[in-house]
Design a protein around this motif. Structure first.
Motif, PDB file in Angstrom:
ATOM      1  N   UNK A 136       0.988  -1.396  -0.109  1.00 46.00           N
ATOM      2  CA  UNK A 136      -0.250  -0.038   0.108  1.00 46.00           C
ATOM      3  C   UNK A 136       0.934   0.889  -0.356  1.00 46.00           C
ATOM      4  N   UNK A 137       1.878   1.190   0.477  1.00 46.55           N
ATOM      5  CA  UNK A 137       3.152   2.631   0.668  1.00 46.55           C
ATOM      6  C   UNK A 137       3.134   2.560   0.133  1.00 46.55           C
ATOM      7  N   UNK A 138       3.975   1.303  -0.885  1.00 47.05           N
ATOM      8  CA  UNK A 138       4.140   1.687  -2.520  1.00 47.05           C
ATOM      9  C   UNK A 138       3.555   2.163  -4.079  1.00 47.05           C
ATOM     10  N   UNK A 139       2.125   1.925  -3.491  1.00 47.07           N
ATOM     11  CA  UNK A 139       1.904   2.812  -4.560  1.00 47.07           C
ATOM     12  C   UNK A 139       1.020   4.218  -4.322  1.00 47.07           C
ATOM     13  N   UNK A 140       0.707   4.165  -2.535  1.00 47.36           N
ATOM     14  CA  UNK A 140       0.373   5.154  -2.888  1.00 47.36           C
ATOM     15  C   UNK A 140       1.368   6.362  -1.794  1.00 47.36           C
ATOM     16  N   UNK A 141       2.698   6.437  -2.118  1.00 50.48           N
ATOM     17  CA  UNK A 141       3.379   7.510  -1.082  1.00 50.48           C
ATOM     18  C   UNK A 141       3.712   8.353  -2.927  1.00 50.48           C
ATOM     19  N   UNK A 142       2.609   9.421  -2.465  1.00 52.96           N
ATOM     20  CA  UNK A 142       2.754  10.880  -3.146  1.00 52.96           C
ATOM     21  C   UNK A 142       3.909  12.187  -2.874  1.00 52.96           C
ATOM     22  N   UNK A 143       4.416  12.968  -4.148  1.00 56.73           N
ATOM     23  CA  UNK A 143       4.281  14.043  -3.754  1.00 56.73           C
ATOM     24  C   UNK A 143       4.346  14.804  -5.154  1.00 56.73           C
ATOM     25  N   UNK A 144       3.697  16.386  -4.629  1.00 56.18           N
ATOM     26  CA  UNK A 144       2.578  16.758  -5.733  1.00 56.18           C
ATOM     27  C   UNK A 144       1.989  15.756  -7.110  1.00 56.18           C
TER      28      UNK A 144
END
Length: 460
Positions: free
Chosen positions: A123-131
């Motif tokens: 989940x973290x791999x897919x959902x971590x975003x910046x801008x």
């Protein structure tokens, strides 16, 4: 005496006009604060200062870019930190499950938490975003692929790009002059020569695709009545073979244990032997046209790992001469950290899901599985630590970049100021002088205009 042309008045008017023009210039500079308000003020100075202004504004934006880059990497690293925490928890659970005080039911309950943690890693791999840019799903990674049937050199895994500046495209790696050598780092048990231990290149020794290069440990135990129990540990510390062998015999052949040929005839006592087995080879990297990108280089492996031109290659003892065609797809992020073209730094962020980390099949439902899980989680933790270390190193680099940009911005601004900005004290002095001259010239023009009045005296 003349009345048609008053030369004195013309002279006074000319000087008055010049003084007013200079006063106007003084007022313009004093009101704008600039020495150069138009190209005619200083044509060369204007051209130089405008170029400096481009650099100054570019430096300021590059500083902001670097700060934004640090923020992006901190976001990535923060997510990785949480993944690290979960991996440590999974390893803790695996250690717990490896204890046979746990029943099958107990291990099933432990596995439930591990499964949930694995889901959260994905989940973290897919959902971590910046801008809105995803960071840990592999979209910012440098990927390499090749066809397995073209693996003439028996490489163990895909080439791993460490220089994110490498361009996407097709490449060929040519490997030649492959030789293996060993160094006896810890003689013991009667084994005192590097030639007493070497890789077995045929038969059962390579039926699983080969053995890792690196430092092997040979444990010699139970030396009695012409026999000894010999166990081989691979570079990861895992047991890969145990045999009871005859010792002290003058005839006979070397014995193969765990992919190593060992001269067991020389064993005369218990002990721990360590030997480092590596390879040497000549590498040449070519582009899609077949041209060498750089000069051929002879390299020595470290634990089977060769580093060449920003790419790492992992080999086993089945390494052979030949060529490998592979493709690089570079999706690395580019941070513009300078005011000019291509003044950037590239950073790739690998995918951080359970498949990439090698823990998708981790389970602790048996003692053996739990022990295997500990090893797999150790490998995953190392991969994650390596990725975090790289991000941290680039962050530190960008912090130094920001400091350098700030110093350059300060000094370039000072230089531009000397060219473009007005010296207010000097301009005020000039303004005061020209103002007085204006008043004087006005008075003299009035006097000069009175000179033709003397003609009237002649008419009386």
């Amino acid at each position: 005496m003349k009345i048609n042309n008053n030369i004195q008045a013309l002279n006074a008017y000319r000087n008055l006009n010049q003084n007013q023009f200079n006063t106007s210039k003084n007022l313009e500079k004093l009101s704008s604060g600039l020495r150069i308000n138009r190209a005619s003020d200083d044509a060369a100075g204007l051209a130089i200062s405008e170029k400096m202004r481009s650099q100054i504004r570019g430096l300021k934006m590059a500083e902001r870019n670097a700060m934004d880059g640090i923020s992006l990497m901190q976001t990535s690293e923060g997510a990785m930190q949480e993944v690290h925490t979960m991996l440590q928890r999974m390893r803790e659970l695996a250690v717990q499950a490896a204890n046979d005080t746990n029943t099958e039911y107990d291990r099933e309950q432990i596995q439930k938490e591990i499964d949930q943690l694995k889901l959260e890693v994905d989940s973290i791999s897919e959902k971590t975003e910046f801008n809105t840019r995803k960071l840990l799903n592999g979209f910012s990674a440098v990927l390499t692929t090749f066809k397995m049937d073209e693996n003439d050199i028996n490489i163990m895994d895909y080439p791993r790009v460490t220089d994110a500046n490498i361009k996407s495209g097709d490449y060929t790696l040519a490997v030649g002059d492959v030789t293996f050598d060993q160094v006896l780092t810890q003689p013991a048990a009667g084994i005192d020569s590097k030639d007493d231990i070497k890789f077995a290149q045929t038969g059962d020794a390579v039926n699983d695709g080969g053995r890792k290069m690196g430092e092997y440990t040979i444990l010699v135990r139970d030396v009695t009545d012409g026999y000894a129990r010999v166990e081989v540990l691979d570079p990861d510390g895992l047991s890969i073979g145990v045999k009871s062998v005859e010792i002290g015999e003058d005839d006979g052949d070397d014995v193969e244990i765990g992919g190593l040929l060992i001269d067991t005839r020389k064993i005369d006592r218990p002990g721990t032997v360590k030997v480092k087995i590596e390879a040497k080879a000549e590498f040449t990297l070519k582009n899609s046209e077949g041209d060498a990108i750089s000069a051929p280089k002879t390299l020595q492996s470290n634990n089977g790992l060769f580093r060449y031109d920003g790419i790492e290659y992992q080999f086993s003892n089945t390494m052979t001469e030949g060529e490998l065609d592979f493709t690089i797809t570079n999706n690395a992020l580019s941070f513009q950290i300078g005011p000019n073209t291509n003044q950037n730094v590239m950073i790739d962020i690998p995918r951080m899901d359970i498949v990439t980390l090698g823990i998708e099949n981790v389970n602790v439902l048996t003692n053996d599985n739990a022990n295997n899980a500990i090893f797999a989680l150790d490998q995953a933790i190392n991969k994650l630590s390596e990725a975090r270390s790289k991000l941290g190193a680039v962050q530190n680099r960008l912090e130094h970049t920001i400091n350098n940009l700030q110093v350059t911005h300060e000094n370039l601004t000072a230089s531009e100021s000397r060219i473009r900005d007005a010296d207010m004290a000097l301009e005020m002095t000039e303004f005061t002088r020209n103002n007085i001259l204006n008043q004087s010239a006005t008075a003299m023009l009035a006097q000069a205009n009175q000179l033709p009045q003397g003609v009237l005296q002649l008419l009386q």
